[in-house]
Write a protein that holds these residues in place. Structure first.
Motif, PDB file in Angstrom:
ATOM      1  N   SER A  90     -52.548  76.174 -14.749  1.00 26.75           N
ATOM      2  CA  SER A  90     -53.350  76.962 -15.685  1.00 26.75           C
ATOM      3  C   SER A  90     -54.171  78.016 -14.949  1.00 26.75           C
ATOM      4  O   SER A  90     -54.789  78.867 -15.559  1.00 26.75           O
ATOM      5  CB  SER A  90     -54.280  76.032 -16.455  1.00 26.75           C
ATOM      6  N   LYS A  91     -54.144  77.968 -13.596  1.00 21.60           N
ATOM      7  CA  LYS A  91     -54.917  78.965 -12.834  1.00 21.60           C
ATOM      8  C   LYS A  91     -54.010  80.052 -12.271  1.00 21.60           C
ATOM      9  O   LYS A  91     -54.307  80.659 -11.259  1.00 21.60           O
ATOM     10  CB  LYS A  91     -55.635  78.266 -11.677  1.00 21.60           C
ATOM     11  N   SER A  92     -52.886  80.267 -12.889  1.00 15.37           N
ATOM     12  CA  SER A  92     -51.923  81.206 -12.318  1.00 15.37           C
ATOM     13  C   SER A  92     -52.192  82.647 -12.692  1.00 15.37           C
ATOM     14  O   SER A  92     -51.527  83.540 -12.197  1.00 15.37           O
ATOM     15  CB  SER A  92     -50.509  80.828 -12.768  1.00 15.37           C
ATOM     16  N   LEU A  93     -53.137  82.887 -13.611  1.00 10.98           N
ATOM     17  CA  LEU A  93     -53.363  84.248 -14.086  1.00 10.98           C
ATOM     18  C   LEU A  93     -54.810  84.650 -13.853  1.00 10.98           C
ATOM     19  O   LEU A  93     -55.738  83.924 -14.231  1.00 10.98           O
ATOM     20  CB  LEU A  93     -53.039  84.320 -15.592  1.00 10.98           C
ATOM     21  N   CYS A  94     -55.013  85.792 -13.218  1.00 13.05           N
ATOM     22  CA  CYS A  94     -56.371  86.270 -12.972  1.00 13.05           C
ATOM     23  C   CYS A  94     -56.340  87.786 -12.927  1.00 13.05           C
ATOM     24  O   CYS A  94     -55.496  88.374 -12.227  1.00 13.05           O
ATOM     25  CB  CYS A  94     -56.905  85.707 -11.653  1.00 13.05           C
ATOM     26  N   ASN A  95     -57.247  88.389 -13.675  1.00 12.59           N
ATOM     27  CA  ASN A  95     -57.303  89.863 -13.695  1.00 12.59           C
ATOM     28  C   ASN A  95     -55.959  90.491 -14.017  1.00 12.59           C
ATOM     29  O   ASN A  95     -55.603  91.539 -13.470  1.00 12.59           O
ATOM     30  CB  ASN A  95     -57.797  90.400 -12.352  1.00 12.59           C
ATOM     31  N   GLY A  96     -55.212  89.864 -14.862  1.00 11.14           N
ATOM     32  CA  GLY A  96     -53.928  90.409 -15.278  1.00 11.14           C
ATOM     33  C   GLY A  96     -52.814  90.227 -14.254  1.00 11.14           C
ATOM     34  O   GLY A  96     -51.719  90.746 -14.441  1.00 11.14           O
ATOM     35  N   ILE A  97     -53.071  89.525 -13.180  1.00 11.41           N
ATOM     36  CA  ILE A  97     -52.034  89.260 -12.173  1.00 11.41           C
ATOM     37  C   ILE A  97     -51.563  87.816 -12.351  1.00 11.41           C
ATOM     38  O   ILE A  97     -52.364  86.889 -12.335  1.00 11.41           O
ATOM     39  CB  ILE A  97     -52.572  89.431 -10.731  1.00 11.41           C
ATOM     40  N   LEU A  98     -50.253  87.660 -12.507  1.00 10.17           N
ATOM     41  CA  LEU A  98     -49.674  86.342 -12.740  1.00 10.17           C
ATOM     42  C   LEU A  98     -48.913  85.891 -11.503  1.00 10.17           C
ATOM     43  O   LEU A  98     -48.064  86.608 -10.987  1.00 10.17           O
ATOM     44  CB  LEU A  98     -48.715  86.409 -13.944  1.00 10.17           C
ATOM     45  N   CYS A  99     -49.235  84.693 -11.016  1.00 14.58           N
ATOM     46  CA  CYS A  99     -48.503  84.128  -9.866  1.00 14.58           C
ATOM     47  C   CYS A  99     -47.398  83.245 -10.377  1.00 14.58           C
ATOM     48  O   CYS A  99     -47.619  82.447 -11.291  1.00 14.58           O
ATOM     49  CB  CYS A  99     -49.422  83.254  -9.014  1.00 14.58           C
ATOM     50  N   LEU A 100     -46.229  83.371  -9.782  1.00 17.76           N
ATOM     51  CA  LEU A 100     -45.163  82.459 -10.151  1.00 17.76           C
ATOM     52  C   LEU A 100     -44.205  82.269  -8.974  1.00 17.76           C
ATOM     53  O   LEU A 100     -44.180  83.059  -8.040  1.00 17.76           O
ATOM     54  CB  LEU A 100     -44.408  82.974 -11.389  1.00 17.76           C
ATOM     55  N   ALA A 101     -43.477  81.174  -9.054  1.00 16.48           N
ATOM     56  CA  ALA A 101     -42.525  80.847  -8.000  1.00 16.48           C
ATOM     57  C   ALA A 101     -41.126  80.955  -8.581  1.00 16.48           C
ATOM     58  O   ALA A 101     -40.907  80.676  -9.766  1.00 16.48           O
ATOM     59  CB  ALA A 101     -42.775  79.434  -7.472  1.00 16.48           C
ATOM     60  N   VAL A 102     -40.183  81.384  -7.754  1.00 16.77           N
ATOM     61  CA  VAL A 102     -38.804  81.578  -8.209  1.00 16.77           C
ATOM     62  C   VAL A 102     -37.836  80.903  -7.247  1.00 16.77           C
ATOM     63  O   VAL A 102     -37.946  81.062  -6.030  1.00 16.77           O
ATOM     64  CB  VAL A 102     -38.464  83.088  -8.289  1.00 16.77           C
ATOM     65  N   ASN A 103     -36.901  80.190  -7.802  1.00 16.57           N
ATOM     66  CA  ASN A 103     -35.824  79.603  -7.019  1.00 16.57           C
ATOM     67  C   ASN A 103     -34.554  80.345  -7.418  1.00 16.57           C
ATOM     68  O   ASN A 103     -34.127  80.264  -8.562  1.00 16.57           O
ATOM     69  CB  ASN A 103     -35.715  78.105  -7.364  1.00 16.57           C
ATOM     70  N   ASP A 104     -33.954  81.084  -6.481  1.00 14.31           N
ATOM     71  CA  ASP A 104     -32.812  81.913  -6.884  1.00 14.31           C
ATOM     72  C   ASP A 104     -31.520  81.113  -6.977  1.00 14.31           C
ATOM     73  O   ASP A 104     -30.472  81.668  -7.271  1.00 14.31           O
ATOM     74  CB  ASP A 104     -32.667  83.098  -5.921  1.00 14.31           C
ATOM     75  N   GLY A 105     -31.608  79.812  -6.727  1.00 13.14           N
ATOM     76  CA  GLY A 105     -30.423  78.973  -6.858  1.00 13.14           C
ATOM     77  C   GLY A 105     -29.468  79.081  -5.681  1.00 13.14           C
ATOM     78  O   GLY A 105     -28.459  78.388  -5.631  1.00 13.14           O
ATOM     79  N   LYS A 106     -29.792  79.982  -4.751  1.00 10.48           N
ATOM     80  CA  LYS A 106     -28.925  80.128  -3.575  1.00 10.48           C
ATOM     81  C   LYS A 106     -29.647  79.710  -2.293  1.00 10.48           C
ATOM     82  O   LYS A 106     -29.252  80.054  -1.205  1.00 10.48           O
ATOM     83  CB  LYS A 106     -28.511  81.601  -3.435  1.00 10.48           C
ATOM     84  N   GLY A 107     -30.746  79.012  -2.475  1.00 10.80           N
ATOM     85  CA  GLY A 107     -31.448  78.500  -1.299  1.00 10.80           C
ATOM     86  C   GLY A 107     -32.696  79.266  -0.929  1.00 10.80           C
ATOM     87  O   GLY A 107     -33.400  78.895   0.002  1.00 10.80           O
TER      88      GLY A 107
END
Lengths: 149, 581
Positions: free
Chosen positions: B212-229
């Protein structure tokens, strides 16, 4: 409510005025093992439980008293007629196949006898999530053990 | 199996496995440790932050409004012009009859709350401490986006910690937590925009918005797994619609990325923790640490430091340069397994600890918006603490909580549940304590030997008994999809009431044997499960009947008959929906 075998052993030993060394001598085992039992790092086998129960003049069931629900859940997963030694080996193997989160839930519930709410707090997940995962884990364990019969 | 045999199964498990379980059990409860570093400059000309070696700490205990004189410890250096005032406990209830506060968002204007009624099944329901209004992000999002929430989906909201009108809406499947959509909701303009996928990413299920702390000042943090390692962490600028990659790895999974404070992003990767100061672009690795926090007043959070602790060593880092600092006095909040804890001031050099607040349950604290004051409330102790970060001094005052957990009126017992919430005022040393109370009439339930040791069972019974289906027309249940069985049944309201009474009978029957145990060769199979509040119900189908058992009862495929009730199939013939497959 956990499976406080170690706590009970320690209390019985102290009430009898014994050191860990003395208890170990009486039972014919190492002090190191008694220490591990009392700290809860390892569970004594049932034959050792029976030996201690006889020595301390208590019912063996008293030592292994724990949440009956956990026993029942485990019982529901193990095929009828499977020996405890076989079940242990297979459950070892099964636990290796679990992902990290499920493994934590499994160990805390069925080795440490922790309540679902306690597990949820411990791993920082919701209570409902833990309950749902336990259902899935038990079902998967049942199927795994059934295949091995 | 007999209990002795079952015990033996556990006792014979591999020693390593038993050791792992033991260590898991000993692991500290997460989320309950909070550290704050107080970093003061010595000379304005110094570019780096220099730490004071020792500070005289004292307590000044002023008279509280509406309370008695609190303490007796003399103040050695009373700070001038600073007072601690606390309002008397006041009720900040809402129109909905059952409300609890959650003080997770320290100092946030929006406080997460659970309600019944029209928002009973909504996520993202908040109470605005300043306006007193109730905000439902789920309703706001569905109205703004115009989408219909797919079946068996839910929405998680990450509210912008700097702007309560902005939120990220993560749509995911309730069963497997697979993400199926990501939106940004702006409540000011009543608009919702879908967040595009980052380059190279094919679907939303490779995205994780960790907290729930991933968004601050309009900046969103997220993690991505591209499925290829490759695992990557991104910052998405919602204003410009652009992605910036913060870090990636080919050999380990980024578990989470979130804002620890404005301009400070925390990234977790296996056992390592990284902080990124988005102003200075300094990346600091805090390898192996398990607890961390960020704070600092004098230079504001942007230039403040952060703390990391692994249970033994406390280390402080300069957020601006990433340099490790030493000789810090840090504020530490600890919680014990029984729910009580303390707030301590700890000298990282000597390890010396000073208790500022005792009997603290870890659920009621907040920062002032400028980080000049840290407040904490101990309901059990009846004390409110204010720690002034500039001077390193602190004060406590009496604010009594409610001692009684049960009330008896006209021989009827009531269980009383209360929650406390702490809000920082607009001036240093000014805080308010709010509370809510929920009073539940205690039912008379059958007495069983295990009642005293398993009140959770009977709490669930009462919960089920009070479930209100007046505003619900259907109820879904079924096995989680991850288990491979995806059967779901819909039951109409009136039938749900019947169902509930059936479940209550199951629970009341606990301890009694209703029927002889069936042999497994009879073809029993788990037909489905129902998650009803906190209960899980098993349906096992036989040729002529259903057997229903309710957790913490056990399924019929093994074990005893506790909590099992047999129904001929004819009972369900009049039930609308498709209970009988």
């Amino acid at each position: 409510m956990g499976l406080d075998v170690g706590e009970k052993i320690k209390n019985l030993r102290i009430n009898k005025g014994l050191t860990q060394d003395e208890l170990a001598d009486r039972l014919g085992i190492s002090r190191h093992l008694v220490s591990k039992w009392e700290l809860g790092q390892r569970l004594p086998g049932y034959d050792a439980v029976e030996m201690m129960a006889e020595y301390f003049d208590v019912e063996p069931e008293l030592l292994i008293l724990g949440d009956s629900t956990v026993y029942e859940e485990l019982d529901s997963c193990i095929p009828r007629g499977m020996k405890s030694e076989t079940a242990s080996k297979l459950i070892d193997e099964f636990s290796e196949s679990l992902d990290k989160r499920d493994r934590e839930i499994f160990l805390l519930r069925y080795v440490r006898f922790m309540s679902s709410k306690g597990i949820a707090r411990k791993i920082g997940k919701g209570y409902g999530t833990v309950r749902n995962r336990l259902v899935v884990i038990r079902k998967t364990l049942r199927e795994f053990l059934d295949r091995c019969v | 199996m007999k209990r002795s045999e079952l015990y033996d199964v556990i006792a014979r498990l591999d020693e390593d496995l038993q050791q792992q379980a033991y260590e898991l059990e000993q692991r500290p409860v997460p989320r309950k440790q909070l550290f704050f570093s107080r970093i003061l400059p010595i000379a304005a000309s110094c570019a780096a932050i220099i730490i004071t070696a020792a500070v005289v700490l004292s307590i000044f205990l002023p008279k509280m409004i509406g309370g008695k004189d609190p303490g007796e410890t003399p103040d050695q250096n009373p700070p001038s012009g600073q007072t601690l005032s606390a309002t008397k406990l006041s009720y900040k209830g809402l129109n909905d009859d059952i409300v609890t506060f959650n003080a997770e968002n320290y100092g946030a204007k929006l406080i997460s709350t659970d309600v019944k009624g029209v928002h009973a099944n909504c996520s993202g329901v908040f109470y605005n401490q300043y306006t007193g209004e109730l905000c439902c992000f789920e309703h706001a999002f569905l109205n703004a986006s115009g989408i219909s929430l797919p079946k068996m989906s839910c929405i998680d909201f990450a509210v912008d910690s700097a702007d309560g009108n902005l939120a990220a809406a993560v749509i995911r499947e309730t069963s497997g937590e697979k993400v199926t959509g990501l939106w940004i909701l702006d409540r000011k303009s009543d608009k919702a925009r879908r967040v595009p996928l980052p380059e190279g990413c094919r679907s939303y299920d490779s995205i994780t918005v960790s907290s729930s702390k991933s968004l601050c000042n309009g900046i969103l943090c997220l993690a991505v797994n591209d499925g290829k390692g490759t695992h990557s962490v991104y910052a998405y600028d919602t204003a410009f619609g652009k992605y910036v990659k913060l870090a990636d790895s080919k050999d380990a999974e980024f578990v989470a990325a979130e804002f620890l404070a404005e301009d400070i992003i925390l990234i977790k990767k296996d056992d390592s923790v990284y902080f990124i100061n988005t102003v200075t672009n300094v990346l600091t690795e805090v390898a192996g640490e398990t607890n961390y926090s960020c704070g600092g007043k004098v230079f504001s959070v942007k230039n403040g430091g952060w703390l990391a602790e692994n249970g033994v060593v406390v280390a402080a880092y300069d957020a601006k340069t990433g340099r490790e600092l030493s000789n810090e006095k840090v504020l530490v909040m600890t919680a014990f397994d029984d729910g009580t804890g303390k707030i301590l001031l700890k000298d990282t050099t000597t390890g010396e600890e000073t208790v500022l607040l005792d009997d603290y349950d870890g659920n009621c604290c907040t920062w002032s918006s400028d980080f000049s004051c840290f407040y904490a409330y101990s309901a059990g102790y009846g004390k409110l603490l204010c720690y002034f970060t500039e001077s390193g001094k602190w004060k406590t005052g009496d604010v009594k909580g409610f001692a009684e957990k049960t009330e008896t009126v006209d021989k009827q017992s009531y269980a009383v549940f209360e929650n406390y919430y702490l809000a920082a005022g607009n001036a240093p040393g000014n805080a308010s304590v709010y509370y809510t109370r929920k009073i539940v009439k205690k039912d008379i339930v059958p007495e069983y030997e295990d009642e005293k040791t398993d009140s959770a069972f009977w709490d669930e019974y009462r919960y089920l008994k009070h479930l209100n289906f007046e505003k619900e027309t259907s109820f879904y249940f079924g096995e989680p999809a991850a288990s491979g069985e995806g059967r779901f049944y819909e039951i109409e309201k009136d039938d749900m009431i019947l169902f509930r009474d059936i479940l209550l009978k199951c629970l009341e029957s606990r301890g009694k044997v209703y029927r002889e145990r069936r042999m497994e060769g009879d073809g029993g199979v788990v037909a489905g499960t129902l998650t009803c509040g906190e209960l899980i119900v098993y349906f096992i189908e036989y040729s002529d009947c259903f057997c229903v058992s309710v957790e913490p009862g056990i399924p019929l495929t093994g074990g005893s008959d506790i909590g099992v009730y047999e129904f001929p199939k004819t009972v369900f013939e009049n039930v609308r929906g498709s209970i009988v497959p």
